[in-house]
Design an enzyme around this catalytic site. Structure first.
Site, PDB file in Angstrom:
ATOM      1  N   SER A 149      -5.634 -46.400 -63.231  1.00  0.00           N
ATOM      2  CA  SER A 149      -4.594 -46.970 -62.381  1.00  0.00           C
ATOM      3  C   SER A 149      -3.259 -46.844 -63.105  1.00  0.00           C
ATOM      4  O   SER A 149      -3.215 -46.812 -64.341  1.00  0.00           O
ATOM      5  CB  SER A 149      -4.892 -48.449 -62.131  1.00  0.00           C
ATOM      6  OG  SER A 149      -3.785 -49.072 -61.517  1.00  0.00           O
ATOM      7  N   TYR A 191      -7.120 -56.943 -65.458  1.00  0.00           N
ATOM      8  CA  TYR A 191      -7.261 -55.653 -64.755  1.00  0.00           C
ATOM      9  C   TYR A 191      -6.437 -54.565 -65.456  1.00  0.00           C
ATOM     10  O   TYR A 191      -6.947 -53.476 -65.749  1.00  0.00           O
ATOM     11  CB  TYR A 191      -6.817 -55.808 -63.303  1.00  0.00           C
ATOM     12  CG  TYR A 191      -6.825 -54.501 -62.551  1.00  0.00           C
ATOM     13  CD1 TYR A 191      -8.032 -53.904 -62.184  1.00  0.00           C
ATOM     14  CD2 TYR A 191      -5.639 -53.844 -62.214  1.00  0.00           C
ATOM     15  CE1 TYR A 191      -8.046 -52.687 -61.499  1.00  0.00           C
ATOM     16  CE2 TYR A 191      -5.651 -52.635 -61.527  1.00  0.00           C
ATOM     17  CZ  TYR A 191      -6.862 -52.060 -61.179  1.00  0.00           C
ATOM     18  OH  TYR A 191      -6.876 -50.854 -60.511  1.00  0.00           O
TER      19      TYR A 191
HETATM   20  N1  LIG Z   1      -6.330 -49.424 -54.140  1.00  0.00           N
HETATM   21  C1  LIG Z   1      -5.413 -49.372 -55.075  1.00  0.00           C
HETATM   22  O1  LIG Z   1      -4.251 -49.735 -54.857  1.00  0.00           O
HETATM   23  C2  LIG Z   1      -5.761 -48.820 -56.439  1.00  0.00           C
HETATM   24  C3  LIG Z   1      -4.690 -48.461 -57.283  1.00  0.00           C
HETATM   25  C4  LIG Z   1      -4.977 -47.943 -58.525  1.00  0.00           C
HETATM   26  C5  LIG Z   1      -6.286 -47.792 -58.922  1.00  0.00           C
HETATM   27  N2  LIG Z   1      -7.314 -48.158 -58.099  1.00  0.00           N
HETATM   28  C6  LIG Z   1      -8.678 -47.984 -58.585  1.00  0.00           C
HETATM   29  O2  LIG Z   1      -9.402 -47.197 -57.673  1.00  0.00           O
HETATM   30  C7  LIG Z   1     -10.790 -47.487 -57.807  1.00  0.00           C
HETATM   31  C8  LIG Z   1     -11.385 -47.676 -56.422  1.00  0.00           C
HETATM   32  O3  LIG Z   1     -10.795 -48.815 -55.843  1.00  0.00           O
HETATM   33  P1  LIG Z   1     -10.434 -48.919 -54.292  1.00  0.00           P
HETATM   34  O4  LIG Z   1      -8.984 -49.138 -54.191  1.00  0.00           O
HETATM   35  O5  LIG Z   1     -11.059 -47.827 -53.553  1.00  0.00           O
HETATM   36  O6  LIG Z   1     -11.125 -50.333 -53.979  1.00  0.00           O
HETATM   37  P2  LIG Z   1     -12.258 -50.780 -52.924  1.00  0.00           P
HETATM   38  O7  LIG Z   1     -11.925 -50.254 -51.578  1.00  0.00           O
HETATM   39  O8  LIG Z   1     -12.387 -52.255 -53.118  1.00  0.00           O
HETATM   40  O9  LIG Z   1     -13.582 -50.053 -53.463  1.00  0.00           O
HETATM   41  C9  LIG Z   1     -14.185 -50.461 -54.667  1.00  0.00           C
HETATM   42  C10 LIG Z   1     -15.533 -49.798 -54.795  1.00  0.00           C
HETATM   43  O10 LIG Z   1     -16.147 -50.239 -56.032  1.00  0.00           O
HETATM   44  C11 LIG Z   1     -17.469 -50.649 -55.765  1.00  0.00           C
HETATM   45  N3  LIG Z   1     -17.932 -51.693 -56.686  1.00  0.00           N
HETATM   46  C12 LIG Z   1     -17.306 -52.847 -57.031  1.00  0.00           C
HETATM   47  N4  LIG Z   1     -18.080 -53.586 -57.835  1.00  0.00           N
HETATM   48  C13 LIG Z   1     -19.229 -52.882 -58.019  1.00  0.00           C
HETATM   49  C14 LIG Z   1     -20.434 -53.127 -58.729  1.00  0.00           C
HETATM   50  N5  LIG Z   1     -20.625 -54.256 -59.432  1.00  0.00           N
HETATM   51  N6  LIG Z   1     -21.418 -52.204 -58.694  1.00  0.00           N
HETATM   52  C15 LIG Z   1     -21.257 -51.064 -57.954  1.00  0.00           C
HETATM   53  N7  LIG Z   1     -20.145 -50.771 -57.264  1.00  0.00           N
HETATM   54  C16 LIG Z   1     -19.136 -51.677 -57.285  1.00  0.00           C
HETATM   55  C17 LIG Z   1     -17.434 -51.183 -54.318  1.00  0.00           C
HETATM   56  O11 LIG Z   1     -18.722 -51.076 -53.724  1.00  0.00           O
HETATM   57  P3  LIG Z   1     -19.684 -52.315 -53.334  1.00  0.00           P
HETATM   58  O12 LIG Z   1     -18.807 -53.513 -53.108  1.00  0.00           O
HETATM   59  O13 LIG Z   1     -20.398 -51.833 -52.109  1.00  0.00           O
HETATM   60  O14 LIG Z   1     -20.586 -52.457 -54.512  1.00  0.00           O
HETATM   61  C18 LIG Z   1     -16.476 -50.188 -53.670  1.00  0.00           C
HETATM   62  O15 LIG Z   1     -17.188 -49.049 -53.229  1.00  0.00           O
HETATM   63  C19 LIG Z   1     -10.897 -48.704 -58.709  1.00  0.00           C
HETATM   64  O16 LIG Z   1     -11.281 -48.307 -60.004  1.00  0.00           O
HETATM   65  C20 LIG Z   1      -9.484 -49.268 -58.699  1.00  0.00           C
HETATM   66  O17 LIG Z   1      -9.208 -49.959 -59.883  1.00  0.00           O
HETATM   67  C21 LIG Z   1      -7.069 -48.675 -56.859  1.00  0.00           C
END
Ligand SMILES: NC(=O)c1ccc[n+]([C@@H]2O[C@H](COP(=O)([O-])OP(=O)(O)OC[C@H]3O[C@@H](n4cnc5c(N)ncnc54)[C@H](OP(=O)(O)O)[C@@H]3O)[C@@H](O)[C@H]2O)c1
Length: 265
Positions: A143, A156
Site C-alpha cells: 500500500s 496497518y
Molecule cells: N482498497 C484500498 O484502498 C487499498 C489501498 C492500498 C492497499 N490495499 C491492499 O489491497 C489488498 C486487498 O484489499 P482490498 O482493498 O481488495 O480489500 P477487501 O475488498 O476487503 O478484500 C480483502 C480480501 O482479503 C481477504 N482476507 C482478509 N482476511 C483474511 C483471512 N484471515 N484469511 C484469508 N483471506 C482473508 C478477504 O477475504 P475473506 O473475507 O473472504 O476471507 C478479501 O478477499 C490488501 O492487502 C490491502 O491492504 C487496499
C-alpha cells in the site's frame, strides 16, 4: 515473467483487488487457485471465470490466513495435486481505523497475521519450487500507506512498511534465480477495505474522489509491472507524484505536519 498460461495463486480473491486480478488473469492464465474465507464468494467467482474461459482450471480453497496450519495444509494440497504455482499473489490484507490505545488487540493480531506472517510464510513455502524450476513471479500487494507512518492507521501502515522492505530485499536475494518480486502500492481504491477497517460505530475514512484509482487500472498496472519485472508499482499519476514527494520528505517535516494537524484538532 510473461503471465500467459501461468498457474496463479491469489490470496484474498473473494473481494476487491484480488477478485479483479483473478478476473484479469482469467483469459490469460491456465490455472487459478483462489484463496479466502468466504466460500460462496469464491464459488461464484469460479463459476463466472469458467463461463468466461472454459479452458481455465479454477480451484477454490477456503483458508483462514491467520491459521498457520491451514497455510501448511494448502501447500500440501497443492503438492498432492501437482499444482505448480508460478505466480503467487499475496493480496489478502486488512486494516483498522483508530488509535492504538483503543484498538481491539485480537484484531491487531489478525492484521499482523494476515498482512505480515501469512505473506512471509506462504512466500517461504512457495519459493523453493519456483527457484528449482527457474520460473516464478510474486506480487505482494502492499500500500502507499507503507511509505509513511500514518497516525490513526498505525498498525496497518507499519505492516505495509514491512511488506515494502521484505519485497525489496527478497528481490535482491532472488536476482539471477528466474523468480521476480514486485510490490503493488496503491492509494485508495473502492473495495470493501474501508468497511472492514472501520470500528463499530466508526466511520470509514475516505479522501477526495480524484485520489481514487479504479480497480481495473490497479489490477492492470500490477500485472503489467510483474511482466516488466518492476520492483514497485503505484497506480495513478496523482498517487505516483504524491508518493514521490512523501518518499523524499525528511521525517522532521512529517513530524511538524502531524504536530500542526493535532493542534488544529
Ligand atoms: N482498497 C484500498 O484502498 C487499498 C489501498 C492500498 C492497499 N490495499 C491492499 O489491497 C489488498 C486487498 O484489499 P482490498 O482493498 O481488495 O480489500 P477487501 O475488498 O476487503 O478484500 C480483502 C480480501 O482479503 C481477504 N482476507 C482478509 N482476511 C483474511 C483471512 N484471515 N484469511 C484469508 N483471506 C482473508 C478477504 O477475504 P475473506 O473475507 O473472504 O476471507 C478479501 O478477499 C490488501 O492487502 C490491502 O491492504 C487496499
Amino acid at each position: 515473467m510473461i503471465l500467459n498460461n501461468c498457474t496463479a495463486l491469489i490470496t484474498g480473491a473473494s473481494a476487491g483487488i484480488g477478485r479483479e486480478l483473478a478476473r484479469q488473469l482469467a483469459n490469460r492464465g491456465r490455472t487459478l487457485v483462489l484463496i479466502a474465507r468466504r466460500e460462496q464468494r469464491l464459488n461464484e467467482l469460479r463459476d463466472e471465470l469458467r463461463n468466461r474461459n472454459a479452458q481455465l482450471n479454477v480451484y477454490t480453497c477456503v483458508v483462514d490466513l491467520c491459521e498457520k496450519t491451514q497455510i501448511e495444509e494448502l501447500v500440501q494440497w497443492l503438492e498432492q495435486n501437482r499444482i505448480e504455482v508460478d505466480f503467487l499473489v499475496n493480496n489478502a490484507g486488512l486494516g483498522d481505523y483508530g488509535s492504538v490505545a483503543t484498538s481491539d488487540i485480537e484484531r491487531d493480531n489478525r492484521i499482523l497475521q494476515v498482512n505480515i506472517s501469512a505473506l512471509t510464510f506462504l512466500t517461504r513455502l512457495m519459493l523453493p519450487q519456483m527457484i528449482s524450476r527457474r520460473r516464478g513471479a510474486i506480487l505482494n500487494v502492499s500500500s502507499s500507506a507503507g511509505f509513511l507512518p500514518i497516525p490513526g492507521m498505525t498498525v496497518y501502515a507499519a505492516t505495509k512498511a514491512y511488506v515494502n522492505s521484505f519485497t525489496e530485499a527478497l528481490r535482491a536475494e532472488l536476482r539471477g534465480t528466474g523468480v521476480s518480486v514486485t510490490a503493488l502500492c496503491p492509494g485508495p481504491v473502492h473495495t470493501e477495505f474501508g468497511d472492514v477497517a472501520k470500528r463499530p460505530g466508526g466511520e470509514a475514512e475516505t479522501g477526495p474522489e480524484f485520489i481514487y484509482v479504479s480497480l481495473d487500472q490497479t489490477a492492470r498496472d500490477a500485472l503489467a509491472a510483474v511482466e516488466a519485472d518492476k520492483p514497485l508499482v503505484i497506480p495513478g499519476a496523482f498517487m505516483k507524484f504524491g508518493m514521490f514527494l512523501v518518499r523524499i520528505m525528511p521525517m522532521p517535516i512529517m513530524r511538524l505536519a502531524w504536530r500542526l494537524g493535532a493542534r488544529r484538532r
